[in-house]
Design a protein around this motif. Structure first.
Motif, PDB file in Angstrom:
ATOM      1  N   UNK A  36      49.206  67.208  80.443  1.00 59.50           N
ATOM      2  CA  UNK A  36      50.634  67.471  80.278  1.00 59.50           C
ATOM      3  C   UNK A  36      50.958  68.073  78.918  1.00 59.50           C
ATOM      4  N   UNK A  37      50.014  67.998  77.980  1.00 59.81           N
ATOM      5  CA  UNK A  37      50.257  68.529  76.645  1.00 59.81           C
ATOM      6  C   UNK A  37      50.139  70.047  76.592  1.00 59.81           C
ATOM      7  N   UNK A  38      49.585  70.642  77.647  1.00 63.05           N
ATOM      8  CA  UNK A  38      49.405  72.088  77.686  1.00 63.05           C
ATOM      9  C   UNK A  38      50.237  72.703  78.799  1.00 63.05           C
ATOM     10  N   UNK A  39      50.774  73.888  78.534  1.00 59.52           N
ATOM     11  CA  UNK A  39      51.469  74.654  79.561  1.00 59.52           C
ATOM     12  C   UNK A  39      50.441  75.216  80.543  1.00 59.52           C
ATOM     13  N   UNK A  40      50.915  75.678  81.694  1.00 59.73           N
ATOM     14  CA  UNK A  40      49.996  76.190  82.709  1.00 59.73           C
ATOM     15  C   UNK A  40      49.110  77.301  82.163  1.00 59.73           C
ATOM     16  N   UNK A  41      49.741  78.269  81.473  1.00 60.46           N
ATOM     17  CA  UNK A  41      48.926  79.389  80.982  1.00 60.46           C
ATOM     18  C   UNK A  41      47.970  78.936  79.888  1.00 60.46           C
ATOM     19  N   UNK A  42      48.301  77.856  79.177  1.00 59.29           N
ATOM     20  CA  UNK A  42      47.398  77.353  78.148  1.00 59.29           C
ATOM     21  C   UNK A  42      46.174  76.667  78.766  1.00 59.29           C
ATOM     22  N   UNK A  43      46.372  75.998  79.888  1.00 57.36           N
ATOM     23  CA  UNK A  43      45.232  75.425  80.605  1.00 57.36           C
ATOM     24  C   UNK A  43      44.264  76.528  81.024  1.00 57.36           C
ATOM     25  N   UNK A  44      44.828  77.603  81.576  1.00 59.39           N
ATOM     26  CA  UNK A  44      43.992  78.726  82.010  1.00 59.39           C
ATOM     27  C   UNK A  44      43.352  79.407  80.803  1.00 59.39           C
ATOM     28  N   UNK A  45      44.116  79.543  79.743  1.00 59.52           N
ATOM     29  CA  UNK A  45      43.602  80.169  78.522  1.00 59.52           C
ATOM     30  C   UNK A  45      42.382  79.429  77.988  1.00 59.52           C
ATOM     31  N   UNK A  46      42.476  78.110  77.905  1.00 58.83           N
ATOM     32  CA  UNK A  46      41.346  77.341  77.371  1.00 58.83           C
ATOM     33  C   UNK A  46      40.155  77.378  78.324  1.00 58.83           C
ATOM     34  N   UNK A  47      40.450  77.330  79.616  1.00 60.36           N
ATOM     35  CA  UNK A  47      39.378  77.421  80.608  1.00 60.36           C
ATOM     36  C   UNK A  47      38.639  78.747  80.475  1.00 60.36           C
TER      37      UNK A  47
END
Length: 238
Positions: A36-47
């Motif tokens: 929940x600490x990351x936005x959707x695009x941030x999850x994808x970005x880190x992945x």
């Protein structure tokens, strides 16, 4: 251009990627605050950063979310469609798909380990995760034993954006081959509307009638759409 001395070479070789600090902050937020600490695009970005080591993956992550419309739609998209997005390759596409595979394994565990009729919500969660965002219609049959445990989850047909074939004879024949005591029919509506069509209702009736004669129960026919799901049994259609 003058040659670099050893100190300059060492400095260049050890110099970090300009996004490493940002990635470290994403990692810290993820580990300390959870998803929940990351936005959707941030999850994808880190992945993507795990697959594309020396590139700023934020623009690509945003492109993917924009292209498919949501994180869920991205994760459930087929690999070929994901690879068509500029900047995506085999490794980065595989990184996206492994997340979907892991998520499906997780949500399907209660369905595989418990009687289906006592883990109904888990079944619906699994089917929605797997089928709600598909762009083509697919038909699946869940085969159950006499204790309502899952024997086999089979894809039997894949069609166009608005139609996939269901053949009564083939469904019943396969149930007999597997020794199924009961089946659950499942298909998706890529339009997003899970309302059954007249053809859906008619073919379900045919399968119920054929199964009844051979001692094979049809517990339900579930249609999955973006708007949720429709259960034929709950609607009194079975």
């Amino acid at each position: 251009m003058p040659a670099l001395d050893n100190a300059q070479k060492s400095k260049r070789n050890t110099k970090g990627h300009h996004g490493e600090g940002h990635r470290a902050r994403l990692r810290e937020r993820l580990l300390n605050g959870g998803s929940e600490a990351l936005l959707d695009h941030e999850l994808v970005e880190y992945l993507l950063a795990l697959a594309i080591r020396r590139q700023d993956t934020k623009p690509l992550a945003k492109d993917l979310i924009d292209t498919f419309g949501s994180l869920s739609a991205l994760l459930t998209a087929d690999g070929e469609s994901i690879r068509k997005v500029t900047g995506m390759g085999e490794n980065s596409t595989a990184a996206i798909k492994i997340v979907q595979a892991a998520a499906l394994r997780m949500v399907s565990e209660p369905v595989r380990e418990q009687p289906v009729l006592t883990s109904w919500q888990a079944l619906l969660d699994y089917l929605r995760a797997d089928m709600a965002h598909l762009v083509h219609e697919r038909v699946r049959v869940l085969h159950l034993n006499s204790k309502n445990r899952l024997i086999r989850d089979e894809l039997i047909s894949e069609g166009s954006i608005d139609q996939a074939a269901i053949y009564t004879r083939e469904v019943i024949k396969r149930a007999l081959e597997l020794g199924s005591a009961a089946i659950i029919l499942v298909h998706n509506h890529p339009s997003g509307d899970s309302t059954p069509s007249r053809q859906d209702i008619a073919v379900t009736k045919d399968i119920c009638d054929a199964g009844r004669k051979l001692g094979i129960a049809v517990h339900d026919h579930i249609i999955i759409g973006m708007d949720g799901h429709t259960s034929f049994r709950s609607k009194g259609l079975i």
